[in-house]
Design a protein around this motif. Structure first.
Motif, PDB file in Angstrom:
ATOM      1  N   SER A 285      39.909  46.404  28.571  1.00  0.00           N
ATOM      2  CA  SER A 285      38.627  46.828  29.151  1.00  0.00           C
ATOM      3  C   SER A 285      38.732  48.211  29.769  1.00  0.00           C
ATOM      4  O   SER A 285      37.783  48.997  29.735  1.00  0.00           O
ATOM      5  CB  SER A 285      38.166  45.817  30.207  1.00  0.00           C
ATOM      6  OG  SER A 285      37.906  44.559  29.619  1.00  0.00           O
ATOM      7  N   SER A 286      39.894  48.520  30.348  1.00  0.00           N
ATOM      8  CA  SER A 286      40.106  49.840  30.939  1.00  0.00           C
ATOM      9  C   SER A 286      40.082  50.928  29.874  1.00  0.00           C
ATOM     10  O   SER A 286      39.472  51.991  30.057  1.00  0.00           O
ATOM     11  CB  SER A 286      41.438  49.860  31.689  1.00  0.00           C
ATOM     12  OG  SER A 286      41.698  51.127  32.229  1.00  0.00           O
ATOM     13  N   ALA A 287      40.747  50.652  28.748  1.00  0.00           N
ATOM     14  CA  ALA A 287      40.723  51.622  27.654  1.00  0.00           C
ATOM     15  C   ALA A 287      39.319  51.762  27.080  1.00  0.00           C
ATOM     16  O   ALA A 287      38.862  52.872  26.773  1.00  0.00           O
ATOM     17  CB  ALA A 287      41.711  51.193  26.570  1.00  0.00           C
ATOM     18  N   ALA A 288      38.613  50.629  26.963  1.00  0.00           N
ATOM     19  CA  ALA A 288      37.259  50.675  26.421  1.00  0.00           C
ATOM     20  C   ALA A 288      36.311  51.407  27.354  1.00  0.00           C
ATOM     21  O   ALA A 288      35.385  52.096  26.900  1.00  0.00           O
ATOM     22  CB  ALA A 288      36.762  49.254  26.173  1.00  0.00           C
ATOM     23  N   ALA A 289      36.515  51.274  28.666  1.00  0.00           N
ATOM     24  CA  ALA A 289      35.632  51.916  29.638  1.00  0.00           C
ATOM     25  C   ALA A 289      35.598  53.423  29.443  1.00  0.00           C
ATOM     26  O   ALA A 289      34.533  54.060  29.579  1.00  0.00           O
ATOM     27  CB  ALA A 289      36.080  51.572  31.062  1.00  0.00           C
ATOM     28  N   GLU A 290      36.733  53.996  29.135  1.00  0.00           N
ATOM     29  CA  GLU A 290      36.774  55.445  28.940  1.00  0.00           C
ATOM     30  C   GLU A 290      35.919  55.862  27.756  1.00  0.00           C
ATOM     31  O   GLU A 290      35.207  56.871  27.809  1.00  0.00           O
ATOM     32  CB  GLU A 290      38.225  55.894  28.769  1.00  0.00           C
ATOM     33  CG  GLU A 290      39.098  55.620  29.977  1.00  0.00           C
ATOM     34  CD  GLU A 290      40.392  56.410  29.946  1.00  0.00           C
ATOM     35  OE1 GLU A 290      40.386  57.537  29.415  1.00  0.00           O
ATOM     36  OE2 GLU A 290      41.406  55.903  30.451  1.00  0.00           O
ATOM     37  N   ALA A 291      35.979  55.069  26.671  1.00  0.00           N
ATOM     38  CA  ALA A 291      35.182  55.401  25.486  1.00  0.00           C
ATOM     39  C   ALA A 291      33.703  55.169  25.738  1.00  0.00           C
ATOM     40  O   ALA A 291      32.852  55.988  25.353  1.00  0.00           O
ATOM     41  CB  ALA A 291      35.661  54.568  24.301  1.00  0.00           C
ATOM     42  N   VAL A 292      33.361  54.067  26.397  1.00  0.00           N
ATOM     43  CA  VAL A 292      31.951  53.728  26.628  1.00  0.00           C
ATOM     44  C   VAL A 292      31.294  54.741  27.558  1.00  0.00           C
ATOM     45  O   VAL A 292      30.170  55.205  27.301  1.00  0.00           O
ATOM     46  CB  VAL A 292      31.837  52.307  27.214  1.00  0.00           C
ATOM     47  CG1 VAL A 292      30.412  52.025  27.676  1.00  0.00           C
ATOM     48  CG2 VAL A 292      32.278  51.270  26.194  1.00  0.00           C
TER      49      VAL A 292
END
Length: 382
Positions: A285-292
């Motif tokens: 989720s942390s990695a995805a947060a940066e993209a989102v």
């Protein structure tokens, strides 16, 4: 028999200052791991991230056991906790560069933390019946350490040797840390305090959530802070809150009691493995947060969608299994939420990244509302 190194019965269950200090090192570890995953959001990249996450997590688990078994006021114990903290920081610093010549630092520190700590405890407990416990750990980690170092120095064989080393390390509790001439450890040798273990799980999970908020805030600070970026940030923040609430209620209240009632060392180890799954979900989720947050209106690639969905899905998987170990039944709201997220992943290719994030966050909201009802059963006994 009493020994200055061993924890006494009247010591408090709450974590010591140095245990909390040790946890802070994992802010860097999780940050580095999320960066590795984001830089290569493929199946191979995910497997590489897992290969680096597992030894770091095992350092945390064994250090938590160490702090549960040995006296917090003992100077040597405190020094070893500080040394373990430094070890995690050095391993974390090497995480992005393992394939660029720093595998020796990563693996060498991992082996050193385990071998030095268990070796010291074995020497300090000479003549005490519990000396066999750290002695088994010393033999076990010395053996797996050979594989870790071979893989560190020999790049061609790194993946198979490190996988074998991890299999050996993680099978230790299942085999009772069997050692030649010493046999298997008795259950009472490996007994853990449920209250202390539950608090430590909660603390490391909060650290993981903190890293998620840190990543989200950092990437948001680099945007124009317009409506789309702000909404994306708020959605990520809401997902973080919902994950935290879903973790702690209601089974989180009963985990310590369940560990005490079962009275089996493997049960404490199992709950640790389930926390690893949930923390892996927070990491994704942390990695995805940066993209989102950085690209909210863009239609995500397959890799970006995969990590956006994988975070909540992994968390719910671990949370469903944790509830099952405590209540001995499935949490249908969480299981239904997991299935809903997997179904949403199929149609996510037609949505922008913020749409995927809103969908998974909406599922987490429904799960949190249903699971927060005051009609939950008490955990079963032995």
């Amino acid at each position: 028999m009493r020994a200055p190194l061993l924890r006494q019965r009247d010591e408090p269950l709450s974590a010591s200052f140095l245990e909390l200090f040790f946890d802070l090192a994992f802010v860097l570890a999780l940050r580095q791991l999320s960066g590795v995953l984001l830089s290569d959001a493929t199946v191979a990249g995910a497997l590489h991230t897992i290969l680096l996450l597992l030894p770091l997590w095992w350092v945390w688990v064994v250090t938590t056991w160490f702090s549960d078994w040995y006296a917090r006021t003992n100077r040597s114990v405190r020094a070893l906790l500080v040394g373990s903290t430094l070890g995690v920081i050095l391993m974390s610093a090497a995480v992005p560069y393992v394939e660029e010549g720093q595998a020796v630092l990563f693996a060498g520190i991992y082996v050193a933390v385990h071998v030095v700590r268990s070796g010291f405890a074995a020497l300090a407990l000479r003549g005490h019946p519990l000396r066999m416990r750290p002695l088994r750990f010393f033999v076990w980690f010395s053996t797996s350490g050979v594989l870790w170092l071979v893989g560190a120095f020999w790049a061609v064989a790194r993946i198979p040797t490190w996988v074998a080393a991890l299999a050996l390390d993680y099978s230790g509790p299942l085999l009772g840390w069997w050692t030649p001439r010493l046999g298997r450890a008795r259950p009472e040798e490996l007994q853990l305090r449920g209250g202390h273990l539950t608090e430590r799980y909660q603390q490391i999970f909060i650290i993981a959530l903190g890293e998620l908020l840190f990543s989200a805030g950092l990437v948001y600070s680099r945007t124009d802070k317009d409506l789309c970026h702000s909404v994306a940030f708020l959605v990520v923040f809401a997902a973080t809150v919902l994950i935290g609430l879903s973790y702690v209620t209601p089974a989180g209240k009963y985990l310590g009691a369940a560990i005490e009632k079962r009275g089996l060392p493997w049960f404490g180890t199992l709950t640790g493995d389930l926390h690893l799954i949930m923390i892996a979900g927070v990491l994704a989720s942390s990695a995805a947060a940066e993209a989102v947050i950085a690209h909210p209106t863009e239609q995500g690639s397959a890799a970006a969608i995969a990590i956006t969905v994988a975070g909540p899905a992994l968390f719910l998987t671990g949370r469903v299994l944790l509830s099952a170990t405590i209540y001995r039944r499935l949490s249908w709201p969480r299981l239904s939420g997991l299935l809903a997220i997997l179904v949403a992943a199929v149609t996510a290719h037609w949505l922008p990244l913020i749409g995927v994030s809103v969908t998974t966050t909406g599922v987490l909201l429904v799960v949190a509302v249903v699971e927060n009802r005051p009609t939950q059963p008490q955990p079963t006994g032995t």
